[in-house]
Design a protein around this motif. Sequence first.
Motif, mmCIF file in Angstrom:
data_model
loop_
_atom_site.group_PDB
_atom_site.id
_atom_site.type_symbol
_atom_site.label_atom_id
_atom_site.label_comp_id
_atom_site.label_asym_id
_atom_site.label_seq_id
_atom_site.Cartn_x
_atom_site.Cartn_y
_atom_site.Cartn_z
ATOM 1 N N PRO A 135 0.814 -1.209 0.000
ATOM 2 C CA PRO A 135 0.000 0.000 0.000
ATOM 3 C C PRO A 135 0.856 1.271 0.000
ATOM 4 O O PRO A 135 1.962 1.293 0.547
ATOM 5 N N CYS A 136 0.315 2.315 -0.587
ATOM 6 C CA CYS A 136 0.958 3.626 -0.619
ATOM 7 C C CYS A 136 0.941 4.243 0.776
ATOM 8 O O CYS A 136 -0.071 4.211 1.465
ATOM 9 N N GLY A 137 2.050 4.847 1.167
ATOM 10 C CA GLY A 137 2.133 5.497 2.467
ATOM 11 C C GLY A 137 1.441 6.837 2.517
ATOM 12 O O GLY A 137 1.230 7.380 3.594
ATOM 13 N N THR A 138 1.059 7.393 1.379
ATOM 14 C CA THR A 138 0.393 8.687 1.337
ATOM 15 C C THR A 138 -1.121 8.541 1.381
ATOM 16 O O THR A 138 -1.773 9.075 2.270
ATOM 17 N N CYS A 139 -1.686 7.811 0.442
ATOM 18 C CA CYS A 139 -3.154 7.758 0.333
ATOM 19 C C CYS A 139 -3.775 6.586 1.089
ATOM 20 O O CYS A 139 -4.981 6.582 1.323
ATOM 21 N N LEU A 140 -2.979 5.604 1.465
ATOM 22 C CA LEU A 140 -3.481 4.442 2.217
ATOM 23 C C LEU A 140 -2.660 4.299 3.503
ATOM 24 O O LEU A 140 -2.139 3.233 3.819
ATOM 25 N N ARG A 141 -2.565 5.392 4.244
ATOM 26 C CA ARG A 141 -1.680 5.458 5.407
ATOM 27 C C ARG A 141 -1.920 4.336 6.420
ATOM 28 O O ARG A 141 -0.980 3.698 6.876
ATOM 29 N N ALA A 142 -3.164 4.057 6.767
ATOM 30 C CA ALA A 142 -3.449 3.004 7.758
ATOM 31 C C ALA A 142 -3.025 1.634 7.221
ATOM 32 O O ALA A 142 -2.424 0.832 7.952
ATOM 33 N N ASP A 143 -3.327 1.349 5.960
ATOM 34 C CA ASP A 143 -2.924 0.074 5.359
ATOM 35 C C ASP A 143 -1.401 -0.034 5.291
ATOM 36 O O ASP A 143 -0.828 -1.097 5.513
ATOM 37 N N TYR A 144 -0.751 1.095 4.962
ATOM 38 C CA TYR A 144 0.705 1.105 4.896
ATOM 39 C C TYR A 144 1.314 0.822 6.272
ATOM 40 O O TYR A 144 2.250 0.023 6.393
ATOM 41 N N LYS A 145 0.771 1.464 7.316
ATOM 42 C CA LYS A 145 1.287 1.232 8.672
ATOM 43 C C LYS A 145 1.126 -0.230 9.077
ATOM 44 O O LYS A 145 2.035 -0.822 9.668
ATOM 45 N N ALA A 146 -0.008 -0.825 8.747
ATOM 46 C CA ALA A 146 -0.219 -2.247 9.057
ATOM 47 C C ALA A 146 0.767 -3.113 8.276
ATOM 48 O O ALA A 146 1.341 -4.067 8.822
ATOM 49 N N TRP A 147 0.982 -2.793 7.009
ATOM 50 C CA TRP A 147 1.947 -3.530 6.191
ATOM 51 C C TRP A 147 3.342 -3.399 6.784
ATOM 52 O O TRP A 147 4.085 -4.371 6.884
ATOM 53 N N LYS A 148 3.704 -2.192 7.194
ATOM 54 C CA LYS A 148 5.024 -1.924 7.752
ATOM 55 C C LYS A 148 5.253 -2.742 9.031
ATOM 56 O O LYS A 148 6.337 -3.270 9.248
ATOM 57 N N LEU A 149 4.215 -2.862 9.856
ATOM 58 C CA LEU A 149 4.335 -3.660 11.078
ATOM 59 C C LEU A 149 4.589 -5.128 10.763
ATOM 60 O O LEU A 149 5.369 -5.789 11.456
ATOM 61 N N THR A 150 3.931 -5.655 9.741
ATOM 62 C CA THR A 150 4.152 -7.057 9.380
ATOM 63 C C THR A 150 5.558 -7.255 8.825
ATOM 64 O O THR A 150 6.168 -8.293 9.057
ATOM 65 N N LYS A 151 6.078 -6.264 8.117
ATOM 66 C CA LYS A 151 7.436 -6.365 7.576
ATOM 67 C C LYS A 151 8.468 -6.297 8.697
ATOM 68 O O LYS A 151 9.482 -6.965 8.651
ATOM 69 N N ALA A 152 8.209 -5.489 9.719
ATOM 70 C CA ALA A 152 9.144 -5.360 10.842
ATOM 71 C C ALA A 152 9.189 -6.636 11.671
ATOM 72 O O ALA A 152 10.204 -6.942 12.296
ATOM 73 N N ALA A 153 8.103 -7.402 11.676
ATOM 74 C CA ALA A 153 8.035 -8.630 12.467
ATOM 75 C C ALA A 153 8.809 -9.769 11.813
ATOM 76 O O ALA A 153 9.129 -10.752 12.473
ATOM 77 N N VAL A 154 9.127 -9.647 10.533
ATOM 78 C CA VAL A 154 9.839 -10.701 9.812
ATOM 79 C C VAL A 154 11.325 -10.409 9.861
ATOM 80 O O VAL A 154 11.776 -9.387 9.347
ATOM 81 N N PRO A 155 12.138 -11.260 10.494
ATOM 82 C CA PRO A 155 13.576 -11.009 10.544
ATOM 83 C C PRO A 155 14.201 -11.101 9.160
ATOM 84 O O PRO A 155 13.822 -11.940 8.344
ATOM 85 N N ARG A 156 15.130 -10.202 8.899
ATOM 86 C CA ARG A 156 15.829 -10.196 7.613
ATOM 87 C C ARG A 156 17.041 -11.119 7.698
ATOM 88 O O ARG A 156 17.720 -11.179 8.726
ATOM 89 N N LEU A 157 17.326 -11.796 6.613
ATOM 90 C CA LEU A 157 18.485 -12.678 6.571
ATOM 91 C C LEU A 157 19.759 -11.841 6.604
ATOM 92 O O LEU A 157 19.862 -10.833 5.939
ATOM 93 N N GLY A 158 20.719 -12.263 7.394
ATOM 94 C CA GLY A 158 22.011 -11.596 7.426
ATOM 95 C C GLY A 158 22.043 -10.358 8.299
ATOM 96 O O GLY A 158 23.051 -9.679 8.355
ATOM 97 N N VAL A 159 20.956 -10.029 8.962
ATOM 98 C CA VAL A 159 20.915 -8.848 9.810
ATOM 99 C C VAL A 159 20.708 -9.294 11.238
ATOM 100 O O VAL A 159 19.732 -9.981 11.556
ATOM 101 N N ALA A 160 21.638 -8.922 12.106
ATOM 102 C CA ALA A 160 21.514 -9.284 13.519
ATOM 103 C C ALA A 160 20.440 -8.432 14.164
ATOM 104 O O ALA A 160 20.377 -7.228 13.943
ATOM 105 N N ARG A 161 19.577 -9.055 14.947
ATOM 106 C CA ARG A 161 18.520 -8.323 15.642
ATOM 107 C C ARG A 161 18.791 -8.429 17.133
ATOM 108 O O ARG A 161 19.097 -9.503 17.630
ATOM 109 N N PRO A 162 18.640 -7.327 17.834
ATOM 110 C CA PRO A 162 18.893 -7.359 19.282
ATOM 111 C C PRO A 162 17.873 -8.152 20.041
ATOM 112 O O PRO A 162 16.806 -8.417 19.644
#
Length: 94
Positions: free
Chosen positions: A67-94
């Motif tokens: 979703p677009c962060g401008t016109c679909l702000r709530a959908d974008y925020k929800a999408w962003k939260l799901t992306k943050a919950a998925v650990p990235r390969l090769g990146v150490a997480r505290p």
Amino acid sequence: MTWWLTGPDGQPHESDVPGTMGGNRRARIYGRLDCPSALRAISRGGYVAHRVFFADAAAAVAAGYRPCGTCLRADYKAWKLTKAAVPRLGVARP
């Protein structure tokens, strides 16, 4: 009249009805047809070559667009939260 819409499979399909969402194929973003950010980009001319249309948000998400962060702000925020919950390969997480 016939419209070309991107389907859930990411491929263009003919439709008897226009889409309700627009998107950018390169950035893999979708949003409302009246999105101020997309309209600014279109007015500059750089966005048009990569423009796609979807029947609805569900088709855009199924095709792998976010979703677009401008016109679909709530959908974008929800999408962003799901992306943050998925650990990235090769990146150490505290």
